[in-house]
Motif scaffolding. Structure first.
Motif, PDB file in Angstrom:
ATOM      1  N   TYR A  70       0.846  -1.179   0.000  1.00 27.14           N
ATOM      2  CA  TYR A  70       0.000   0.000   0.000  1.00 27.14           C
ATOM      3  C   TYR A  70       0.885   1.234   0.000  1.00 27.14           C
ATOM      4  O   TYR A  70       1.870   1.307   0.743  1.00 27.14           O
ATOM      5  CB  TYR A  70      -0.932   0.005   1.209  1.00 27.14           C
ATOM      6  CG  TYR A  70      -2.065  -0.981   1.047  1.00 27.14           C
ATOM      7  CD1 TYR A  70      -3.194  -0.639   0.314  1.00 27.14           C
ATOM      8  CD2 TYR A  70      -1.985  -2.248   1.602  1.00 27.14           C
ATOM      9  CE1 TYR A  70      -4.230  -1.547   0.137  1.00 27.14           C
ATOM     10  CE2 TYR A  70      -3.020  -3.162   1.430  1.00 27.14           C
ATOM     11  CZ  TYR A  70      -4.135  -2.803   0.701  1.00 27.14           C
ATOM     12  OH  TYR A  70      -5.148  -3.701   0.521  1.00 27.14           O
ATOM     13  N   LEU A  71       0.526   2.190  -0.833  1.00 27.08           N
ATOM     14  CA  LEU A  71       1.273   3.448  -0.892  1.00 27.08           C
ATOM     15  C   LEU A  71       0.970   4.292   0.337  1.00 27.08           C
ATOM     16  O   LEU A  71       0.000   4.033   1.050  1.00 27.08           O
ATOM     17  CB  LEU A  71       0.910   4.202  -2.174  1.00 27.08           C
ATOM     18  CG  LEU A  71       1.309   3.493  -3.473  1.00 27.08           C
ATOM     19  CD1 LEU A  71       0.752   4.236  -4.676  1.00 27.08           C
ATOM     20  CD2 LEU A  71       2.824   3.376  -3.572  1.00 27.08           C
ATOM     21  N   ALA A  72       1.785   5.281   0.586  1.00 23.08           N
ATOM     22  CA  ALA A  72       1.649   6.201   1.723  1.00 23.08           C
ATOM     23  C   ALA A  72       1.778   5.460   3.050  1.00 23.08           C
ATOM     24  O   ALA A  72       1.085   5.764   4.016  1.00 23.08           O
ATOM     25  CB  ALA A  72       0.336   6.974   1.650  1.00 23.08           C
ATOM     26  N   GLY A  74       0.750   2.639   3.919  1.00 22.83           N
ATOM     27  CA  GLY A  74      -0.469   1.941   4.321  1.00 22.83           C
ATOM     28  C   GLY A  74      -1.574   2.860   4.804  1.00 22.83           C
ATOM     29  O   GLY A  74      -2.622   2.407   5.234  1.00 22.83           O
ATOM     30  N   ASN A  75      -1.324   4.163   4.718  1.00 22.51           N
ATOM     31  CA  ASN A  75      -2.348   5.129   5.126  1.00 22.51           C
ATOM     32  C   ASN A  75      -3.289   5.429   3.962  1.00 22.51           C
ATOM     33  O   ASN A  75      -2.920   5.317   2.796  1.00 22.51           O
ATOM     34  CB  ASN A  75      -1.697   6.431   5.603  1.00 22.51           C
ATOM     35  CG  ASN A  75      -0.894   6.221   6.853  1.00 22.51           C
ATOM     36  OD1 ASN A  75      -1.378   5.632   7.813  1.00 22.51           O
ATOM     37  ND2 ASN A  75       0.351   6.678   6.848  1.00 22.51           N
ATOM     38  N   GLN A  76      -4.476   5.825   4.302  1.00 26.39           N
ATOM     39  CA  GLN A  76      -5.472   6.183   3.300  1.00 26.39           C
ATOM     40  C   GLN A  76      -5.045   7.467   2.583  1.00 26.39           C
ATOM     41  O   GLN A  76      -4.559   8.401   3.216  1.00 26.39           O
ATOM     42  CB  GLN A  76      -6.803   6.391   4.012  1.00 26.39           C
ATOM     43  CG  GLN A  76      -7.983   6.519   3.115  1.00 26.39           C
ATOM     44  CD  GLN A  76      -9.271   6.391   3.904  1.00 26.39           C
ATOM     45  OE1 GLN A  76      -9.629   5.301   4.309  1.00 26.39           O
ATOM     46  NE2 GLN A  76      -9.933   7.493   4.142  1.00 26.39           N
ATOM     47  N   LEU A  77      -5.219   7.512   1.254  1.00 27.88           N
ATOM     48  CA  LEU A  77      -4.962   8.741   0.512  1.00 27.88           C
ATOM     49  C   LEU A  77      -6.173   9.649   0.647  1.00 27.88           C
ATOM     50  O   LEU A  77      -7.316   9.191   0.576  1.00 27.88           O
ATOM     51  CB  LEU A  77      -4.721   8.437  -0.970  1.00 27.88           C
ATOM     52  CG  LEU A  77      -3.572   7.492  -1.311  1.00 27.88           C
ATOM     53  CD1 LEU A  77      -3.430   7.365  -2.826  1.00 27.88           C
ATOM     54  CD2 LEU A  77      -2.275   7.938  -0.690  1.00 27.88           C
ATOM     55  N   ASN A  78      -5.950  10.923   0.872  1.00 26.44           N
ATOM     56  CA  ASN A  78      -7.041  11.886   1.010  1.00 26.44           C
ATOM     57  C   ASN A  78      -7.560  12.304  -0.356  1.00 26.44           C
ATOM     58  O   ASN A  78      -6.809  12.340  -1.338  1.00 26.44           O
ATOM     59  CB  ASN A  78      -6.578  13.123   1.777  1.00 26.44           C
ATOM     60  CG  ASN A  78      -6.218  12.800   3.201  1.00 26.44           C
ATOM     61  OD1 ASN A  78      -6.880  11.989   3.851  1.00 26.44           O
ATOM     62  ND2 ASN A  78      -5.155  13.411   3.700  1.00 26.44           N
ATOM     63  N   ALA A  79      -8.825  12.646  -0.411  1.00 23.02           N
ATOM     64  CA  ALA A  79      -9.444  13.085  -1.660  1.00 23.02           C
ATOM     65  C   ALA A  79      -8.810  14.385  -2.156  1.00 23.02           C
ATOM     66  O   ALA A  79      -8.473  15.263  -1.364  1.00 23.02           O
ATOM     67  CB  ALA A  79     -10.937  13.293  -1.454  1.00 23.02           C
ATOM     68  N   ASN A  80      -8.644  14.458  -3.490  1.00 19.36           N
ATOM     69  CA  ASN A  80      -8.203  15.681  -4.175  1.00 19.36           C
ATOM     70  C   ASN A  80      -6.898  16.248  -3.629  1.00 19.36           C
ATOM     71  O   ASN A  80      -6.722  17.459  -3.548  1.00 19.36           O
ATOM     72  CB  ASN A  80      -9.318  16.732  -4.136  1.00 19.36           C
ATOM     73  CG  ASN A  80     -10.600  16.198  -4.725  1.00 19.36           C
ATOM     74  OD1 ASN A  80     -10.589  15.585  -5.797  1.00 19.36           O
ATOM     75  ND2 ASN A  80     -11.705  16.375  -4.023  1.00 19.36           N
ATOM     76  N   THR A  81      -6.008  15.368  -3.256  1.00 23.09           N
ATOM     77  CA  THR A  81      -4.678  15.740  -2.776  1.00 23.09           C
ATOM     78  C   THR A  81      -3.660  15.037  -3.663  1.00 23.09           C
ATOM     79  O   THR A  81      -3.867  13.891  -4.044  1.00 23.09           O
ATOM     80  CB  THR A  81      -4.491  15.285  -1.313  1.00 23.09           C
ATOM     81  OG1 THR A  81      -5.516  15.886  -0.517  1.00 23.09           O
ATOM     82  CG2 THR A  81      -3.137  15.667  -0.772  1.00 23.09           C
ATOM     83  N   TRP A  82      -2.579  15.715  -4.003  1.00 25.25           N
ATOM     84  CA  TRP A  82      -1.541  15.100  -4.848  1.00 25.25           C
ATOM     85  C   TRP A  82      -0.502  14.411  -3.976  1.00 25.25           C
ATOM     86  O   TRP A  82      -0.075  14.956  -2.951  1.00 25.25           O
ATOM     87  CB  TRP A  82      -0.852  16.150  -5.723  1.00 25.25           C
ATOM     88  CG  TRP A  82      -1.692  16.531  -6.891  1.00 25.25           C
ATOM     89  CD1 TRP A  82      -2.480  17.636  -7.004  1.00 25.25           C
ATOM     90  CD2 TRP A  82      -1.861  15.781  -8.089  1.00 25.25           C
ATOM     91  NE1 TRP A  82      -3.118  17.613  -8.212  1.00 25.25           N
ATOM     92  CE2 TRP A  82      -2.765  16.500  -8.904  1.00 25.25           C
ATOM     93  CE3 TRP A  82      -1.341  14.571  -8.560  1.00 25.25           C
ATOM     94  CZ2 TRP A  82      -3.147  16.053 -10.157  1.00 25.25           C
ATOM     95  CZ3 TRP A  82      -1.723  14.129  -9.812  1.00 25.25           C
ATOM     96  CH2 TRP A  82      -2.613  14.863 -10.604  1.00 25.25           C
ATOM     97  N   TYR A  83      -0.101  13.228  -4.402  1.00 24.94           N
ATOM     98  CA  TYR A  83       0.929  12.445  -3.731  1.00 24.94           C
ATOM     99  C   TYR A  83       2.014  12.116  -4.748  1.00 24.94           C
ATOM    100  O   TYR A  83       1.711  11.878  -5.918  1.00 24.94           O
ATOM    101  CB  TYR A  83       0.353  11.136  -3.170  1.00 24.94           C
ATOM    102  CG  TYR A  83      -0.640  11.354  -2.059  1.00 24.94           C
ATOM    103  CD1 TYR A  83      -0.217  11.363  -0.734  1.00 24.94           C
ATOM    104  CD2 TYR A  83      -1.986  11.561  -2.328  1.00 24.94           C
ATOM    105  CE1 TYR A  83      -1.131  11.571   0.292  1.00 24.94           C
ATOM    106  CE2 TYR A  83      -2.898  11.776  -1.303  1.00 24.94           C
ATOM    107  CZ  TYR A  83      -2.463  11.774  -0.004  1.00 24.94           C
ATOM    108  OH  TYR A  83      -3.354  11.979   1.017  1.00 24.94           O
ATOM    109  N   GLU A  84       3.265  12.081  -4.278  1.00 20.10           N
ATOM    110  CA  GLU A  84       4.393  11.736  -5.154  1.00 20.10           C
ATOM    111  C   GLU A  84       5.187  10.620  -4.492  1.00 20.10           C
ATOM    112  O   GLU A  84       5.458  10.662  -3.292  1.00 20.10           O
ATOM    113  CB  GLU A  84       5.289  12.960  -5.374  1.00 20.10           C
ATOM    114  CG  GLU A  84       6.406  12.733  -6.364  1.00 20.10           C
ATOM    115  CD  GLU A  84       7.711  12.251  -5.728  1.00 20.10           C
ATOM    116  OE1 GLU A  84       8.486  11.588  -6.443  1.00 20.10           O
ATOM    117  OE2 GLU A  84       7.942  12.522  -4.549  1.00 20.10           O
TER     118      GLU A  84
END
Length: 119
Positions: A70-72, A74-84
């Motif tokens: 899982y990316l981040a 294993g944390n949940q990705l937040n809506a409408n936020t960019w991750y790299e």
């Protein structure tokens, strides 16, 4: 869902760029055909999702060995936020994603590699 890609060069660098955009179903691998690294180098992922979701990345090596994480962290990705994210890339490795929820995704995958200098 499929990935669309193109290649460009800047000096001695080669960039293979793919983008995935659209709706994905929960717990279904996408894109339907894995994205494959053509050269060794570095892989960069830029990701945004329309709703909170856990995003899993599966990397399959040319030997057939696969690893899913899982990316981040294993944390949940937040809506409408960019991750790299960035990872080393090997020739022939393939990647696919799985989302824990039905969401719209926008993912850019960049493979960066060096172009050999002629002898």
């Amino acid at each position: 869902m499929s990935a669309t890609g193109f290649t460009f060069y800047e000096g001695r660098k080669r960039y293979d760029i793919y983008y995935i955009t659209g709706s994905v179903s929960a717990n279904t691998a996408f894109p339907s055909t894995p994205i494959t690294a053509e050269r060794p180098g570095r892989m960069y992922l830029l990701i945004s999702v329309s709703g909170a979701a856990y995003l899993q990345l599966t990397i399959t090596l040319p030997t057939g060995q696969s690893q899913s994480s899982y990316l981040a962290g294993g944390n949940q990705l937040n809506a409408n936020t960019w991750y790299e994210f960035d990872f080393p890339a090997t020739t022939g490795m393939q990647i696919q994603f799985v989302s824990s929820a039905a969401v719209n995704v926008f993912i850019i995958v960049v493979f960066e590699s060096e172009v050999p200098v002629p002898a």
